[in-house]
Each structure stands twice: as structure tokens, then as C-alpha cells.
Write a protein that holds these residues in place. Sequence first.
Motif, PDB file in Angstrom:
ATOM      1  N   HIS A  37     -21.348  56.289 -72.075  1.00 48.11           N
ATOM      2  CA  HIS A  37     -22.567  55.912 -72.794  1.00 48.11           C
ATOM      3  C   HIS A  37     -23.319  54.790 -72.095  1.00 48.11           C
ATOM      4  N   GLN A  71     -30.653  54.042 -72.087  1.00 50.69           N
ATOM      5  CA  GLN A  71     -30.773  54.859 -70.876  1.00 50.69           C
ATOM      6  C   GLN A  71     -30.301  56.288 -71.152  1.00 50.69           C
ATOM      7  N   LYS A  72     -31.060  57.272 -70.710  1.00 52.50           N
ATOM      8  CA  LYS A  72     -30.685  58.666 -70.946  1.00 52.50           C
ATOM      9  C   LYS A  72     -30.029  59.272 -69.706  1.00 52.50           C
ATOM     10  N   PRO A 115     -24.694  60.419 -75.502  1.00 56.95           N
ATOM     11  CA  PRO A 115     -25.968  59.937 -76.045  1.00 56.95           C
ATOM     12  C   PRO A 115     -26.192  58.442 -75.812  1.00 56.95           C
ATOM     13  N   ASP A 116     -27.479  58.091 -75.684  1.00 53.41           N
ATOM     14  CA  ASP A 116     -27.918  56.701 -75.609  1.00 53.41           C
ATOM     15  C   ASP A 116     -27.588  56.057 -76.963  1.00 53.41           C
ATOM     16  N   TYR A 170     -24.995  67.866 -76.684  1.00 55.05           N
ATOM     17  CA  TYR A 170     -23.814  67.296 -76.020  1.00 55.05           C
ATOM     18  C   TYR A 170     -22.562  68.105 -76.346  1.00 55.05           C
TER      19      TYR A 170
END
Length: 265
Positions: A68, A72-73, A78-79, A115
Motif C-alpha cells: 500500500h 499514490q495509485k 488500494p491507496d 483488486y
Amino acid sequence: MRVPVGVKASLFALAIMGSYTYFANSIPQIESKPPQELSLEGGNVTPAQLVKAGEEIYKTKGTCEICHRIGQKGTRAPDLAGIGSRAATRKPGMSAKAYIIESLLQPSAYIVEGYPPIMPAVDKPPIGLNRSELWALTAFLESLGGTVDVKLDDIPKTAGAAAGGGAAPELKIPGDPKSGEQVFAGKGTCIACHKAGKIGASPVGPDLSQIARIQTPDYIMKKILDPASVGTVAGFPPNVMPKDLGTRLTAREYTDLVAFLLTLK
Ligand code: HEC
Ligand code: HEC
């Protein structure tokens, strides 16, 4: 609010360790030696101290940053920016706090769209956080856009029980890691797509240098035999990892390979 000296000292130690390791380890390597076990049970800590301790766990022993990023992607997970408030919108009728705790203990109870379900339960090996650490970590996640209201009693008494005092019990794989390294670089062709510590450099697949810190042996074994069965790591293309490795490698080569991957911490 009074804070017992022991608690102050360990929070301080965590803060120091964190600040030394933060820059060296920002992307994506994190501190290779876990900080000492955090115990806050019975202690009075302020929410601010709890959040600070939780942030250190996030960056060090929790290994969260390997997957993580905050703000930021495009990484494996996931962010987490804003999770403190977004958490309240995930499951109807579930509070942000309850959702965050569930995300840590039973990550596949709710799968974030886009995801794969690859997050391990963080109170079990290899991450193995204890109850105090889960408490602090929840406070940190709540602080990302939400209200810090978690109490130690919100963390189930059974959580962290398998952590075994912080040290993840070593799973004995009967293979030979040295031979496994040769399979990785040779017949297995893994090196064509993966980096693993000092060997390899290909960015086609995820860097496996710390795979044993973030994933269970079960996941690693399934990924080799049937890559699609455990989903596709976010940010990487599906169906690129070969599907026939299970038939190409002998049982011996497979076991050695798994033993090698389990040394990558
Ligand atoms: C192996 C990679 C990996 C590691 C390590 C990992 N996570 Fe995750 N996490 C994911 C993935 C992938 C998802 C999205 C799929 C899902 O919902 O289970 C996720 C989902 C989450 C969510 C839900 C996010 C949302 O928007 O609903 C939270 C909260 C979270 N992780 C926190 C953590 C924390 C804290 C740690 C460290 C203790 C951690 N994760 C470690 C991969 C990881
Ligand atoms: C042709 C390229 C290619 C080869 C060869 C290859 N992989 Fe992969 N591998 C990938 C890609 C791309 C991904 C990420 C997408 C996915 O999850 O399928 C991946 C994902 C993985 C993961 C999951 C990583 C994570 O962060 O969760 C593991 C473990 C893995 N590979 C191990 C191996 C091993 C061991 C070998 C050799 C036996 C191997 N791979 C050979 C391309 C490859």
C-alpha cells in the motif's frame, strides 16, 4: 493523561527506529529487522501517541508499505489516503472502525473493486501483529480522514493469538533453498520476469525480494502451480505468468524453489 514510563519508552523507541528507517526504506524496501514487540495493554496512551505508534507499525513490522501507498495509485493494493472516512461507506451499517478492523483480520470479507484478494490476515504469520499493534494500527488508519475512537477492547481477544510473540513460526519446507535459487534462475525461467534479492532485474512481474514477509507459503505455492487461482497482482498484466510450471518442474525442483522463495524476506 498519565502515561506509564514503559509505554513512553517503547513508543519513543519505535519513533526513533521509524525515523531512521523511513528514508532508507521508502520505496519499496522496508526495514528488514522488525522493531521490538509493542505492548500497550493496561497502559494509558493518548490518541496522538497511539496514532504515532500505529504509523511506525504501518511502515515497519506491518509491512503494509510493500503493497500500500498513502496518496499514490498504481501499486499492489488500494491507496489508503482517506480510509478513515471511506471505511464508513464500504459496508451498509458497518462503522469505519469496524470495517478497518475487519480489513486487517479478515481481508477477504470485503474485496475492494479492481483488486485481487491477496492481502494476508495481518495478525497471522508472516506479518503476525499482536493486539496492541492492531489497536495502534487501527488508530493510525482512522486518523487518515476519520475520527480516532478505537479502544483496545474493540480488537477481538482472539486477534493476534497466532502471532506467537511476534516471531512468525518458521514453516519447514523440505526443499533446499540453494538448489531452488538455481531453479529460479534456470529451468523455472522465473528470472526472465522477476527480481529476487540480488538476482534478476526484470520488471515484467512483481519484485519478489520480500515476498516471504508479505505472503503465506500457501499463496506462494498456489501462485506457481495455478497463477490465476489467487488472482492477478494489481498493476501487472494477467495471463503472463506461465500456467504450466507445475507440469514442467519435478516435485523436487518445485519444493526447492518454494524453499528458496521462503528465504526472501
Ligand atoms: C500482499 C499485499 C498487501 C499487504 C502486505 C497488505 N495489504 Fe491491505 N490490501 C491489499 C489488497 C490487494 C487490498 C484490496 C483487496 C481487498 O479488499 O482485500 C487491501 C485492502 C486493504 C484495506 C481496505 C481498503 C479499502 O479501501 O477498503 C485496508 C484498510 C488495508 N488493506 C490495510 C492494510 C494494512 C494496514 C496493512 C499492513 C498491516 C496491509 N493492508 C497489508 C494488499 C495488501
Ligand atoms: C513471463 C513472465 C513470468 C515468468 C516466467 C514468471 N512469472 Fe511470476 N509473475 C509474472 C507476472 C506478470 C506476475 C503478476 C501478475 C499475476 O499476478 O499473475 C507474476 C506474479 C508472481 C507472484 C506473485 C507476486 C506477488 O507480489 O504477489 C509470484 C510469487 C511469482 N510470480 C512467482 C514466480 C516464480 C517462482 C516463477 C518461476 C517458476 C515465475 N513467477 C515465473 C510473470 C512471470
